[in-house]
Design an enzyme around this catalytic site. Structure first.
Site, PDB file in Angstrom:
ATOM      1  N   GLN A  19      14.691   8.288  54.994  1.00 39.45           N
ATOM      2  CA  GLN A  19      14.101   8.332  56.355  1.00 39.45           C
ATOM      3  C   GLN A  19      12.861   9.213  56.510  1.00 39.45           C
ATOM      4  O   GLN A  19      13.158  10.250  56.268  1.00 39.45           O
ATOM      5  CB  GLN A  19      15.332   8.338  57.306  1.00 39.45           C
ATOM      6  CG  GLN A  19      14.717   8.175  58.696  1.00 39.45           C
ATOM      7  CD  GLN A  19      14.197   6.660  59.054  1.00 39.45           C
ATOM      8  OE1 GLN A  19      14.933   5.451  58.623  1.00 39.45           O
ATOM      9  NE2 GLN A  19      13.225   6.412  59.632  1.00 39.45           N
ATOM     10  N   LYS A  55      20.231   0.594  61.049  1.00 39.59           N
ATOM     11  CA  LYS A  55      20.243   0.322  59.473  1.00 39.59           C
ATOM     12  C   LYS A  55      21.816  -0.225  59.173  1.00 39.59           C
ATOM     13  O   LYS A  55      22.124  -0.754  58.420  1.00 39.59           O
ATOM     14  CB  LYS A  55      19.419   1.062  58.694  1.00 39.59           C
ATOM     15  CG  LYS A  55      18.098   0.899  58.785  1.00 39.59           C
ATOM     16  CD  LYS A  55      17.168   2.124  58.044  1.00 39.59           C
ATOM     17  CE  LYS A  55      15.652   2.067  58.437  1.00 39.59           C
ATOM     18  NZ  LYS A  55      14.827   3.197  58.198  1.00 39.59           N
ATOM     19  N   ASP A  85      12.483   0.337  49.941  1.00 37.62           N
ATOM     20  CA  ASP A  85      11.153   0.619  51.058  1.00 37.62           C
ATOM     21  C   ASP A  85      10.034   0.330  50.483  1.00 37.62           C
ATOM     22  O   ASP A  85       9.064   0.208  51.276  1.00 37.62           O
ATOM     23  CB  ASP A  85      11.493   2.257  51.507  1.00 37.62           C
ATOM     24  CG  ASP A  85      11.717   2.679  52.908  1.00 37.62           C
ATOM     25  OD1 ASP A  85      11.592   1.321  53.873  1.00 37.62           O
ATOM     26  OD2 ASP A  85      12.009   3.619  53.286  1.00 37.62           O
TER      27      ASP A  85
END
Ligand code: NDP
Length: 282
Positions: free
Chosen positions: A97, A53, A120
């Site tokens: 994460q 990322k 997300d």
């Protein structure tokens, strides 16, 4: 006829090129899009996702704010860090994460993220807005699938779509996005009876199961579009939930693993971050 092999790498490259242009347009107005990625613990797979990322961010010109926290981090400290990024105008997207180490409550921390920074797409407000058909940041993997369908001119409108899997990160938002695109959608799961027969009704079949090569030719109607979200590590390497060799001869279009949906997830994270930055700087 040989199926169209849907090239996720190429489409992801195109998406990222468009994101880079949008980043440049924002920068010309004095706004540098920023993404905060929080990693707790040192799970090697999570660490490598986070590093990828970071690379994507630098490729498209997004500033990344990365925080690595030790395994034993207290929930309160993690929550406080999210609040700090919520309040930071240089940060437009926040990603925690997953999975978190045991003892930390993922639901609680996700709910802390300001919905407008929820790149997300897992926040209850983001999912609620998707259910209501309101503008929202969408989960990256299913949004990536929709982008693949658009890129290949596959319009779900009026089509029978079957999604196998009902997770909050893939199956459910996938079904909602296909519904929003006017498909007639069926969602299957581990309790579905006669799964092959249900799957054979699909014009568009999406497999998001986590079972290596489970979907074979018995599950696929000739001419169907087959989208394989699965990523399974087997002895020979990475394989999807679809038995590619068995299904490709009867599908009209199919995603490979790797190189199909996988690259799209990362590209859509970049697209969500730039969209979040555009939204606040209107
Ligand atoms: P989950 O384990 O959260 O969900 C799996 C779903 O599949 C569940 O709804 C489960 O049903 C269903 N399922 C399991 N076994 C069967 C079966 N035998 N028959 C029918 N349905 C079944 O997984 P995720 O949604 O997180 O991920 C799915 C796959 O996608 C994984 O391989 C994962 O690695 C991959 N993935 C890929 C991404 C990418 O970037 N390409 C991103 C995210 C995930 P039930 O609800 O009844 O348990």
């Amino acid at each position: 006829m040989a199926p169209v092999i849907i090239d996720g790498k190429k489409v992801a490259t195109d998406v990222k090129a468009r994101v880079a242009q949008r980043v440049a347009a924002l920068e010309a107005r004095g706004v540098k899009p920023g993404l905060a990625v929080i990693l707790v613990g040192d799970d090697p797979a999570s660490r490598s996702y986070v590093e990828m990322k970071e690379r994507d961010c630098s490729e498209v010109g997004i500033r990344s704010f990365d925080v690595r926290l030790p395994e034993g981090t207290a929930q309160g400290d993690l929550d406080a860090l999210v609040e700090q990024f919520n309040a930071d105008p240089a940060v437009h997207g926040i990603l925690v994460q997953l999975p978190l180490p045991s003892g930390l409550d993922a639901e609680r921390v996700i709910a802390r993220i300001a919905p407008e920074k929820d790149v997300d797409g897992f926040h209850p407000a983001s999912i609620g807005r998707l259910v209501r058909g309101l503008p929202a940041l969408h989960a990256c993997t299913p949004e990536g699938v929709m982008e693949l369908l658009r890129a290949y001119g596959i319009d779900p409108k009026g089509k029978r779509a079957v999604v196998v899997g009902r997770s909050v990160i893939v199956g459910k938002p996938m079904a909602l996005l296909l519904l929003q695109a006017d498909a007639t959608v069926t969602v299957c799961h581990s309790k579905t009876e006669d799964l092959p027969a249900v799957c054979r009704e699909a014009d568009i079949l999406v497999a998001a199961i986590g079972r290596a090569r489970m979907i074979d030719e018995r599950y696929v109607k000739p001419g169907a579009v087959v989208i394989d979200v699965g990523i399974n590590r087997v002895e020979s390497g990475l394989v999807g939930d679809v038995d590619f060799d068995a299904v490709a001869p009867i599908a009209s279009a199919i995603t490979p693993v790797p190189g199909g949906v996988g690259p799209m997830t990362r590209a859509m994270l970049m697209a969500n971050t730039v969209a979040a930055a555009e939204e606040v700087s209107r």
